[in-house]
Write a protein that holds these residues in place. Structure first.
Motif, mmCIF file in Angstrom:
data_model
loop_
_atom_site.group_PDB
_atom_site.id
_atom_site.type_symbol
_atom_site.label_atom_id
_atom_site.label_comp_id
_atom_site.label_asym_id
_atom_site.label_seq_id
_atom_site.Cartn_x
_atom_site.Cartn_y
_atom_site.Cartn_z
ATOM 1 N N VAL A 120 42.847 29.640 -116.765
ATOM 2 C CA VAL A 120 42.886 28.330 -116.097
ATOM 3 C C VAL A 120 42.611 27.224 -117.105
ATOM 4 N N ARG A 121 41.648 27.438 -117.984
ATOM 5 C CA ARG A 121 41.356 26.435 -119.012
ATOM 6 C C ARG A 121 42.537 26.258 -119.960
ATOM 7 N N GLY A 122 43.234 27.355 -120.264
ATOM 8 C CA GLY A 122 44.403 27.246 -121.112
ATOM 9 C C GLY A 122 45.526 26.459 -120.445
ATOM 10 N N ARG A 123 45.652 26.614 -119.126
ATOM 11 C CA ARG A 123 46.703 25.909 -118.385
ATOM 12 C C ARG A 123 46.344 24.452 -118.150
ATOM 13 N N HIS A 124 45.049 24.175 -118.003
ATOM 14 C CA HIS A 124 44.579 22.816 -117.711
ATOM 15 C C HIS A 124 43.476 22.453 -118.712
ATOM 16 N N PRO A 125 43.817 22.054 -119.927
ATOM 17 C CA PRO A 125 42.800 21.780 -120.958
ATOM 18 C C PRO A 125 41.794 20.702 -120.559
ATOM 19 N N SER A 126 42.182 19.780 -119.695
ATOM 20 C CA SER A 126 41.275 18.704 -119.308
ATOM 21 C C SER A 126 40.324 19.096 -118.187
ATOM 22 N N LEU A 127 40.514 20.284 -117.617
ATOM 23 C CA LEU A 127 39.693 20.705 -116.483
ATOM 24 C C LEU A 127 38.272 21.033 -116.931
ATOM 25 N N VAL A 128 37.296 20.511 -116.207
ATOM 26 C CA VAL A 128 35.883 20.818 -116.446
ATOM 27 C C VAL A 128 35.368 21.616 -115.259
ATOM 28 N N LEU A 129 34.944 22.847 -115.507
ATOM 29 C CA LEU A 129 34.389 23.679 -114.443
ATOM 30 C C LEU A 129 32.923 23.326 -114.221
ATOM 31 N N ALA A 130 32.535 23.229 -112.955
ATOM 32 C CA ALA A 130 31.129 23.015 -112.646
ATOM 33 C C ALA A 130 30.319 24.273 -112.936
ATOM 34 N N GLY A 131 30.986 25.435 -112.815
ATOM 35 C CA GLY A 131 30.315 26.704 -113.075
ATOM 36 C C GLY A 131 31.123 27.847 -112.503
ATOM 37 N N TYR A 132 30.660 29.068 -112.763
ATOM 38 C CA TYR A 132 31.308 30.234 -112.177
ATOM 39 C C TYR A 132 30.327 31.396 -112.151
ATOM 40 N N LYS A 133 30.509 32.255 -111.145
ATOM 41 C CA LYS A 133 29.630 33.412 -110.946
ATOM 42 C C LYS A 133 30.441 34.510 -110.290
ATOM 43 N N ASP A 134 30.293 35.737 -110.799
ATOM 44 C CA ASP A 134 31.019 36.856 -110.201
ATOM 45 C C ASP A 134 30.475 37.162 -108.807
ATOM 46 N N GLY A 135 31.230 37.962 -108.069
ATOM 47 C CA GLY A 135 30.863 38.243 -106.691
ATOM 48 C C GLY A 135 29.985 39.463 -106.507
ATOM 49 N N TYR A 136 29.493 40.045 -107.599
ATOM 50 C CA TYR A 136 28.719 41.273 -107.498
ATOM 51 C C TYR A 136 27.222 40.970 -107.570
#
Length: 264
Positions: A120-136
């Protein structure tokens, strides 16, 4: 427009209308919870009243699967097209990148989630993620996950956990997450990561996307689709027969303005 299809609320909206609702929620910071309805979820709702209540309490119930599109049309509802969850996710990520909204990803395995984030970052270089966490994570970890999402300042939350787990998570915590737009995305992180391929466009148009999933993951998917597709066909056939015979249909009706959430 909100309607009732086989006793399930649905919002008859285009992709553009759905994206606009999400954008307005993120701009105003007023919470909007989105659910994508497909055949499997509708069948499971009829067997699980808790899941049915979770879906009914959502703000937008989009028509995801072609089976729902065709069934709704058969019962007289003016459905023009579906709003596939993975396509809506792609549209909203583009909106986030261009307008500065920050998404949070929750779900999938750690390696799949990491690959999805990188792609996703490669497709949208300007995108800033607030965060991410796996579902386990376990029930004992939920408070920490909720705290991390709340502290992230996310504008939208995409949850890639199976039904009914994501619905139960949201029912328990959505009031304290502090995220304006919330959407369950099913297995979309696997697609973003390149782990699962989408069906060719022609198969999607013919409503055979499920068959392509079975082809890719026969051990996991064949019984799920065989069961839910068969049950759905029976439920829909009964509703069509009742309508033809002139029985008072509860299966297909437009809900009067003000009676629905967003669709009212």
């Amino acid at each position: 427009m909100r309607a009732s299809f086989l006793e399930c609320p649905v919002d008859i909206l285009s992709m553009a209308e759905t994206v606009d609702l999400a954008r307005r929620a993120m701009r105003s910071r007023q919470r909007l919870q989105h659910v994508a309805l497909n055949v499997a979820k509708l069948v499971n709702m009829r067997l699980d009243p808790v899941l049915a209540a979770d879906v009914a309490n959502s703000d937008v119930v989009s028509i995801d699967g072609m089976g729902i599109v065709w069934g709704a049309r058969a019962l007289g509802l003016p459905v023009k097209s579906r709003v596939a969850g993975v396509d809506l996710l792609a549209e909203l990520l583009a909106v986030c990148a261009s307008e500065g909204f920050k998404p949070y990803f929750l779900g999938a395995t750690p390696p799949v989630l990491q690959r999805a984030v990188e792609r996703v970052r490669g497709r949208h270089p300007s995108l800033v993620l607030a965060g991410y966490k796996d579902g386990y994570f376990g029930r004992e970890d939920e408070a920490a996950v909720v705290s991390d999402i709340r502290a992230s300042g996310a504008d939208c939350l995409f949850i890639g956990m199976p039904t009914p787990r994501k619905e139960r998570f949201l029912a328990a915590h959505r009031d304290v997450l502090g995220v304006p737009f919330i959407m369950g995305v099913g297995g979309s992180f696997d697609i973003l990561a390149g782990e699962v391929r989408r069906a060719p466009a022609r198969m999607q148009q013919l409503g055979l996307e499920w068959l392509y999933r079975v082809y890719q993951e026969p051990g996991r998917m064949w019984w799920r689709y065989a069961r839910t597709n068969t049950l759905f066909a029976g439920i829909l056939a009964q509703a069509v027969i009742r309508q033809i015979l002139g029985a008072a249909p509860r299966a297909n009706r437009v809900i009067p303005p003000g009676a629905g959430r967003v669709g009212g």
